[in-house]
Design an enzyme around this catalytic site. Structure first.
Site, PDB file in Angstrom:
ATOM      1  N   CYS A  45      -1.436  -3.287   4.566  1.00 38.27           N
ATOM      2  CA  CYS A  45      -2.211  -4.441   5.039  1.00 38.27           C
ATOM      3  C   CYS A  45      -3.522  -4.580   4.264  1.00 38.27           C
ATOM      4  O   CYS A  45      -3.954  -5.692   3.950  1.00 38.27           O
ATOM      5  CB  CYS A  45      -2.532  -4.305   6.526  1.00 38.27           C
TER       6      CYS A  45
HETATM    7  C1  BEZ Z   1       0.641  -0.561   6.433  1.00 40.91           C
HETATM    8  O1  BEZ Z   1      -0.021  -1.594   6.404  1.00 40.91           O
HETATM    9  O2  BEZ Z   1       0.530   0.296   5.571  1.00 40.91           O
HETATM   10  C2  BEZ Z   1       1.663  -0.357   7.519  1.00 40.91           C
HETATM   11  C3  BEZ Z   1       1.413  -0.860   8.790  1.00 40.91           C
HETATM   12  C4  BEZ Z   1       2.339  -0.663   9.805  1.00 40.91           C
HETATM   13  C5  BEZ Z   1       3.508   0.018   9.545  1.00 40.91           C
HETATM   14  C6  BEZ Z   1       3.751   0.511   8.254  1.00 40.91           C
HETATM   15  C7  BEZ Z   1       2.829   0.312   7.241  1.00 40.91           C
END
Ligand code: BEZ
Length: 218
Positions: A45
């Protein structure tokens, strides 16, 4: 029922990092990209929101506003924005919705199967998937896309699709595979050859009667 292209994007009021908004009023006469991400302070994210901050100007040039969403509170979004700028090199200027009661996530089917159905789950145990909605100035949904949590999106593709959507809203054309702004387009099937002669006086190439290729309209 899931939202479909041409549905009116459901309106909502929400808390954002820019204060409370009414979604339709906020869109106004612009296009809008509403995109959800699973959780603040997570790695994928962070890269996605940083990239959207980097290319926001490209959306602005196309009269398009950006708005992010997760079920985390706006206070967390604001704290995380500092990390995004520090690690990705671009400040997040677009608003981020803090959808702590999951109201927008449910309205737009942004929760993965299994999580939304189970009673008793709290905001803390739910996370939105990576959804994207392109909404037009008419408030209709023009494109939807959903990626799993572990797969970062290609936001250049959203920009490319937006170019196609805005071009085809003005001209009776469609865009072929892997098309990019400026490249040749296809005359819409709804246009007769007779009408096409008036619309495209410079003519077209037609390797098949149904495949009529013209220069990018000016
Ligand atoms: C991420 O943004 O890295 C992420 C968020 C939720 C689940 C898996 C990855």
């Amino acid at each position: 029922m899931s939202l479909r292209i041409n549905d009116i994007a459901p309106n909502f009021k929400a808390k954002t990092t820019h204060g409370e908004i009414d979604f339709h009023n906020w869109i106004g006469d612009s296009y809008a990209i509403l995109f959800s991400h699973p959780k603040d302070f997570t790695p994928v994210c962070t890269t996605e929101l940083g990239y959207m901050a980097k290319i926001e100007e490209e959306f602005t040039k196309r009269n398009t506003k950006l708005i992010g969403l997760s079920i985390d509170p706006v206070e967390n979004h604001s704290g995380w924005a500092k990390d995004i700028e520090e690690t990705q090199g671009h400040p997040v200027k677009y608003p981020m919705i803090g959808d702590t009661d999951l109201a927008v996530a449910k309205l737009y089917n942004m929760l993965p199967a299994g999580e939304v159905a189970s009673d008793g789950r709290t905001a803390a145990t739910n996370a939105t998937v990576r959804s994207v909605f392109i909404v037009g100035p008419d408030k209709k949904i023009k494109l939807t896309m959903t990626y799993p949590m572990t797969t970062g999106r290609n936001f250049n593709e959203i920009l490319r699709a937006l170019d196609s959507i805005q071009l085809t809203a003005k001209h009776k054309v469609a865009t072929p595979v892997n098309w990019n702004h400026g490249e040749d387009v296809i005359i819409a099937g709804s246009v007769s050859d007779e009408d096409a002669k008036t619309m495209f006086p410079e003519g077209w190439k037609a390797p098949k009667p149904y495949l009529r290729i013209v220069k990018h309209p000016k």
